[in-house]
Enzyme design. Structure first.
Site, PDB file in Angstrom:
ATOM      1  N   LEU A 174      28.990  71.868  43.296  1.00 41.49           N
ATOM      2  CA  LEU A 174      29.019  70.907  44.398  1.00 41.49           C
ATOM      3  C   LEU A 174      28.965  69.508  43.795  1.00 41.49           C
ATOM      4  CD1 LEU A 174      26.436  72.441  46.920  1.00 41.49           C
ATOM      5  CD2 LEU A 174      28.938  72.627  46.989  1.00 41.49           C
ATOM      6  N   ASP A 175      29.586  68.529  44.483  1.00 36.53           N
ATOM      7  CA  ASP A 175      29.472  67.134  44.047  1.00 36.53           C
ATOM      8  C   ASP A 175      28.008  66.747  43.948  1.00 36.53           C
ATOM      9  OD1 ASP A 175      32.195  66.889  44.086  1.00 36.53           O
ATOM     10  OD2 ASP A 175      32.279  65.797  45.986  1.00 36.53           O
ATOM     11  N   GLN A 176      27.724  65.801  43.089  1.00 38.10           N
ATOM     12  CA  GLN A 176      26.350  65.306  42.942  1.00 38.10           C
ATOM     13  C   GLN A 176      25.744  64.926  44.285  1.00 38.10           C
ATOM     14  OE1 GLN A 176      25.524  62.178  39.944  1.00 38.10           O
ATOM     15  NE2 GLN A 176      24.637  60.997  41.620  1.00 38.10           N
TER      16      GLN A 176
END
Length: 554
Positions: free
Chosen positions: A401-403
């Site tokens: 997942l994106d940060q």
């Protein structure tokens, strides 16, 4: 000083920033917002020049928005004000009363660039004229057609020689049984003579065709030699002009040090010099400030006008400086002033913990908080992967997942489980649901977004829509609720591209509404309101269908 616009009366109650803002990730300070408001008011009402920003719906095809910047400065006598700049050129000019000039004006009528550009344009016209010359075109076509016909004749002739050889071999096999030794020798002499005769005429045919081709090539050669000479001259002059431009673009810093594009990119960083480097608003503003003894206080850049078709740019919204062109230049230009720390060097996961939702001998699922790296980054090692591998050395994330995105991540604890789970993602048998809060009320209730994506080479990690080089990206969505000027949606990503949901939400060809808190494609807020809420997959050992769901915190 014409370019200096005073702010004295309006900032009496404002506290000035203690440090200059980090230009690649920032929120505009109050004083920067005040300066930007003044510039926006000027852009909305000015009659000094005309540029098609895309506000006129009848002429959208030629519309092009533009990045503008303001730099709040203090003069030598202590007065506060700001200077303004635009990226590239505006209304086909580098010079306008309200804005600072370029670092180097390559459009000056008496400058070397315009003079050499005229020479290059003349070379282009001569090259184009020669390439369209009817005599040249006809001679090339005749040569091409003759080459094709000659190749066919040669191939046909060689086929006949081989066929005759094959036939003679068959006859020899039969004659050796029918003839005595003397008769067979006489027969073989005739066979050899026939073979030599066919080979002779084939060689003669090929020699005659080669001579004819050479004669036609000789007719084409003067044209091609002239064309090659013109193109070589154009290439050489273009390279010399480019090198001179790289030397002429020289940037000051607060220490009064000058460095050229060539010094910054090629000599110090060993990087290629990007096109239009030095033409962005930020370098223009800082160079003008240093050259005129103005002390930089704070800077902000915003987009004005219609968004490019490939990018997500919202009219009037603030954006960081571009990285590929500006980061090396500003790295030099900001030396000598105190700048905010680079937030990308700090650990966003410090003081945060992820929650384990499920764990067995081969896999685990965790609920990742927002602003927490999935895997180690360029500057920060702390991440979900790092913390899990400290406990389970063989464990590896099956997906990321994106940060800034919170939610469910699947982790494999063995190599075998990883292969089996990854195969499910590849075959798209894994079900995923994301919940997002959009900044605005969406008209449609459901649908599918198809926008191919690739990385923005000038501004990583941003993604752009690209139908030529982009990878397919498809998202299904359903509206859950509309309230308070916001829309809660469920996203069902069919593919899994970087920033797919964020771009599909924000892009005008997608939903046209950025996700709340999206600091790349919308406005920064307390957090990105995007959450991986559901994950369903088949257990690699038991074959059981497993479904996990975690509601978002927003």
């Amino acid at each position: 000083m014409k370019k200096f616009i005073p702010l004295d009366q309006e900032i009496q109650t404002l506290q000035l920033p203690e440090k200059f803002n980090f230009p690649f990730y920032y929120q505009p300070s109050a004083i920067s917002l005040l300066a930007a408001q003044k510039l926006k008011a000027y852009l909305s009402n000015q009659q000094d020049w005309k540029h098609n920003f895309g506000f006129d719906k009848d002429d959208e095809r030629l519309a092009i928005g533009k990045m503008f910047g303001v730099l709040v400065v203090k003069s030598q006598d202590g007065k506060l004000g700001f200077i303004a700049a635009f990226s590239g050129k505006l209304a086909d000019s580098n010079h306008h009363t309200y804005f600072v000039p370029p670092v180097f004006d390559m459009l000056a009528n008496d400058g070397f660039f315009k003079k050499e550009e005229a020479v290059l344009n003349d070379l282009n016209r001569r090259i184009e004229s020669l390439e369209k010359d009817n005599e040249f075109i006809n001679k090339k076509e005749n040569l091409l057609k003759f080459r094709e016909a000659a190749a066919k004749k040669i191939a046909d002739g060689r086929s006949k020689v081989k066929a005759a050889q094959k036939l003679r071999k068959a006859i020899r096999s039969q004659k050796v049984k029918e003839l005595d030794e003397v008769q067979y020798e006489v027969f073989m002499e005739g066979q050899r003579e026939e073979s030599l005769k066919m080979q002779y005429f084939q060689r003669k045919l090929e020699q005659e065709l080669t001579l004819q081709i050479e004669a036609l090539e000789a007719e084409v050669y003067p044209f091609e030699q002239k064309l090659s000479s013109l193109k070589s001259e154009r290439k050489e002059r273009s390279q010399i002009l480019q090198d001179r431009l790289f030397d002429e673009y020289q940037f000051l810093n607060a220490k009064a040090e000058l460095k050229s594009l060539k010094q910054i990119f090629l000599k110090e960083l060993n990087l290629p010099i990007p096109a239009a480097a030095g033409e962005c608003a930020a370098p223009k503003l800082l160079h003008y400030a240093y050259a005129n003894q103005l002390t930089p206080i704070a800077m902000a850049e915003f987009w004005w006008g219609r968004s490019p078709k490939s990018e997500v740019r919202k009219h009037g919204e603030f954006y960081p400086a571009c990285r590929s062109k500006c980061e090396p230049i500003l790295g030099h230009m900001l030396q000598g002033i105190v700048v905010d720390e680079n937030p990308m060097l700090s650990n966003p996961a410090e003081g945060k913990e992820f929650r384990v939702l499920y764990e067995d001998e081969v896999l685990m699922l965790i609920d990742k908080p927002a602003e927490f790296l999935s895997v180690p980054g360029k500057n920060v090692v702390d991440s979900v992967q790092k913390r899990i591998s400290d406990i389970h050395p063989d464990a590896v994330l099956v997906h990321r997942l994106d940060q800034s995105t919170s939610g469910i991540i699947l982790v494999a604890k063995t190599k075998k489980a990883h292969r089996q789970l990854q195969a499910q993602f590849i075959k798209r048998t894994v079900e995923k649901k994301y919940i997002a809060l959009l900044d605005g009320e969406l008209d449609q209730e459901s649908g599918v977004i198809n926008l191919p994506l690739r990385v923005d080479l000038d501004n990583r990690p941003r993604q752009v829509v690209c139908y030529e080089y982009g990878k397919p990206a498809e998202t299904r969505y359903e509206v859950v609720e509309k309230t308070g000027g916001k829309t809660r949606v469920e996203f069902y990503p069919i593919t899994g591209r970087t920033h797919q949901l964020r771009v599909h939400a924000a892009h005008d060809a997608g939903l046209g509404l950025p996700i709340v808190g999206d600091d790349l494609y919308g406005k920064k807020a307390d957090r990105l309101c995007l959450h991986a809420a559901l994950l369903a997959f088949t257990h690699p050992n038991s074959g059981e269908r497993m479904v996990f769901e975690v509601p978002p915190a927003f």
